[in-house]
Design a protein around this motif. Structure first.
Motif, PDB file in Angstrom:
ATOM      1  N   UNK A 178      -0.453  -4.176  -8.455  1.00  7.80           N
ATOM      2  CA  UNK A 178      -0.234  -3.281  -9.593  1.00  7.80           C
ATOM      3  C   UNK A 178      -1.468  -2.424  -9.861  1.00  7.80           C
ATOM      4  N   UNK A 179      -1.219  -1.181 -10.247  1.00  6.62           N
ATOM      5  CA  UNK A 179      -2.301  -0.239 -10.531  1.00  6.62           C
ATOM      6  C   UNK A 179      -3.265  -0.810 -11.561  1.00  6.62           C
ATOM      7  N   UNK A 180      -2.719  -1.402 -12.610  1.00  5.02           N
ATOM      8  CA  UNK A 180      -3.564  -1.916 -13.691  1.00  5.02           C
ATOM      9  C   UNK A 180      -4.499  -3.009 -13.186  1.00  5.02           C
ATOM     10  N   UNK A 226     -10.267   4.908 -12.723  1.00  4.59           N
ATOM     11  CA  UNK A 226      -9.184   4.362 -11.896  1.00  4.59           C
ATOM     12  C   UNK A 226      -7.850   4.320 -12.626  1.00  4.59           C
ATOM     13  N   UNK A 227      -7.873   4.150 -13.950  1.00  6.66           N
ATOM     14  CA  UNK A 227      -6.623   4.116 -14.712  1.00  6.66           C
ATOM     15  C   UNK A 227      -5.917   5.465 -14.686  1.00  6.66           C
ATOM     16  N   UNK A 228      -6.686   6.539 -14.530  1.00  5.08           N
ATOM     17  CA  UNK A 228      -6.112   7.875 -14.436  1.00  5.08           C
ATOM     18  C   UNK A 228      -5.733   8.226 -13.008  1.00  5.08           C
ATOM     19  N   UNK A 229      -6.610   7.908 -12.070  1.00  3.19           N
ATOM     20  CA  UNK A 229      -6.410   8.347 -10.688  1.00  3.19           C
ATOM     21  C   UNK A 229      -5.366   7.537  -9.937  1.00  3.19           C
ATOM     22  N   UNK A 230      -5.343   6.232 -10.122  1.00  4.55           N
ATOM     23  CA  UNK A 230      -4.404   5.404  -9.354  1.00  4.55           C
ATOM     24  C   UNK A 230      -2.937   5.754  -9.612  1.00  4.55           C
ATOM     25  N   UNK A 231      -2.514   5.918 -10.866  1.00  6.60           N
ATOM     26  CA  UNK A 231      -1.121   6.340 -11.079  1.00  6.60           C
ATOM     27  C   UNK A 231      -0.822   7.698 -10.444  1.00  6.60           C
ATOM     28  N   UNK A 232      -1.799   8.600 -10.458  1.00  9.23           N
ATOM     29  CA  UNK A 232      -1.600   9.899  -9.821  1.00  9.23           C
ATOM     30  C   UNK A 232      -1.448   9.737  -8.319  1.00  9.23           C
ATOM     31  N   UNK A 233      -2.322   8.938  -7.712  1.00  8.08           N
ATOM     32  CA  UNK A 233      -2.230   8.719  -6.269  1.00  8.08           C
ATOM     33  C   UNK A 233      -0.937   8.018  -5.883  1.00  8.08           C
ATOM     34  N   UNK A 234      -0.418   7.181  -6.770  1.00  5.24           N
ATOM     35  CA  UNK A 234       0.838   6.475  -6.487  1.00  5.24           C
ATOM     36  C   UNK A 234       2.066   7.368  -6.644  1.00  5.24           C
ATOM     37  N   UNK A 271      -8.761   4.399  -1.806  1.00  3.04           N
ATOM     38  CA  UNK A 271      -7.782   5.276  -1.166  1.00  3.04           C
ATOM     39  C   UNK A 271      -7.526   4.852   0.275  1.00  3.04           C
ATOM     40  N   UNK A 272      -8.598   4.582   1.009  1.00  2.00           N
ATOM     41  CA  UNK A 272      -8.438   4.223   2.421  1.00  2.00           C
ATOM     42  C   UNK A 272      -7.715   2.895   2.563  1.00  2.00           C
ATOM     43  N   UNK A 273      -8.130   1.887   1.778  1.00  2.00           N
ATOM     44  CA  UNK A 273      -7.518   0.557   1.904  1.00  2.00           C
ATOM     45  C   UNK A 273      -6.059   0.550   1.450  1.00  2.00           C
ATOM     46  N   UNK A 274      -5.770   1.257   0.342  1.00  2.00           N
ATOM     47  CA  UNK A 274      -4.431   1.184  -0.255  1.00  2.00           C
ATOM     48  C   UNK A 274      -3.431   2.136   0.403  1.00  2.00           C
ATOM     49  N   UNK A 275      -3.874   3.351   0.716  1.00  2.00           N
ATOM     50  CA  UNK A 275      -2.931   4.384   1.120  1.00  2.00           C
ATOM     51  C   UNK A 275      -2.996   4.770   2.591  1.00  2.00           C
ATOM     52  N   UNK A 276      -4.153   4.612   3.220  1.00  2.00           N
ATOM     53  CA  UNK A 276      -4.272   5.021   4.621  1.00  2.00           C
ATOM     54  C   UNK A 276      -4.129   3.814   5.552  1.00  2.00           C
ATOM     55  N   UNK A 277      -4.919   2.757   5.325  1.00  2.41           N
ATOM     56  CA  UNK A 277      -4.760   1.531   6.114  1.00  2.41           C
ATOM     57  C   UNK A 277      -3.597   0.679   5.626  1.00  2.41           C
ATOM     58  N   UNK A 278      -3.228   0.846   4.347  1.00  2.47           N
ATOM     59  CA  UNK A 278      -2.126   0.092   3.721  1.00  2.47           C
ATOM     60  C   UNK A 278      -2.302  -1.409   3.908  1.00  2.47           C
ATOM     61  N   UNK A 279      -3.484  -1.872   3.558  1.00  4.86           N
ATOM     62  CA  UNK A 279      -3.781  -3.304   3.674  1.00  4.86           C
ATOM     63  C   UNK A 279      -2.987  -4.082   2.633  1.00  4.86           C
ATOM     64  N   UNK A 280      -2.315  -5.135   3.058  1.00  3.60           N
ATOM     65  CA  UNK A 280      -1.584  -5.998   2.143  1.00  3.60           C
ATOM     66  C   UNK A 280      -2.395  -7.256   1.873  1.00  3.60           C
TER      67      UNK A 280
END
Length: 202
Positions: free
Chosen positions: A175-177, A91-99, A160-169
């Protein structure tokens, strides 16, 4: 006028034909059973032209499903990461890339693929690229590597679905970390911990 040295002959639409046939064959046959030679034959070009445009088969696959980065640039470093650190490294590698801006294109593509008929491409990527690269390192007991990687994939796809597609707050703006450190223990357990077997009927 002579063509540029080192460039195999091919028409102006060759690149598009290669991609079209690559998508079709990858979706139908999966990553492992699709060869660059078969893609070239379907597109009516020489295999050398496929390599000229796209490089490796992994890079061609990435182009076929619109991943904006060679997946081996992400997966490759995992080979050097100690197994007991993979749960945090992933996740430390993928999340910054996805962001990132690159990641935005990938998320849009994933949304389109999941909504359409190309889920076979995503499935092939998870099972035949990621599982092959990581599964062998966590195949303890023997035969468990594949399902371990699929458990990890289920967690990461959920992110991915929760953070980027549904954009749940507030999850979408955490923060990614924080996300990486929170899910890392679960990912590590999937990779190296004991996995419960099926419940036994009494």
């Amino acid at each position: 006028m002579s063509r540029r040295p080192g460039r195999p002959a091919g028409g102006s639409d060759s690149r598009d034909r290669i991609l079209d046939h690559a998508r079709e064959l990858f979706a139908r046959n999966g990553f492992d059973k699709t060869s660059v030679r078969s893609i070239a034959a379907g597109a009516g070009v020489d295999a050398a032209l496929v390599h000229h445009y796209f490089g490796t088969k992994q890079q061609l696959f990435a182009a076929a499903i619109h991943i904006p980065i060679d997946p081996m640039q992400v997966i490759g470093p995992m080979r050097e990461t100690p197994v007991d650190q993979l749960g945090l490294m992933l996740p430390s590698t993928l999340l910054p890339l996805w962001d990132s801006e690159l990641g935005a294109g990938f998320i849009a593509t994933l949304r389109s693929l999941l909504a359409g008929n190309d889920v076979g491409l995503v499935r092939s990527f998870v099972q035949e690229v990621i599982a092959v690269e990581l599964g062998g390192r966590v195949d303890d007991p023997p035969g468990s590597g594949r399902v371990r990687v699929q458990f990890v994939a289920s967690q990461l796809v959920g992110v991915v679905i929760a953070r980027y597609i549904l954009e749940l707050e507030p999850f979408a703006t955490l923060p990614v970390d924080q996300i990486a450190r929170t899910i890392a223990p679960n990912l590590q357990r999937y990779l190296t911990g004991e996995l419960p077997g099926p419940a036994q009927e009494s």
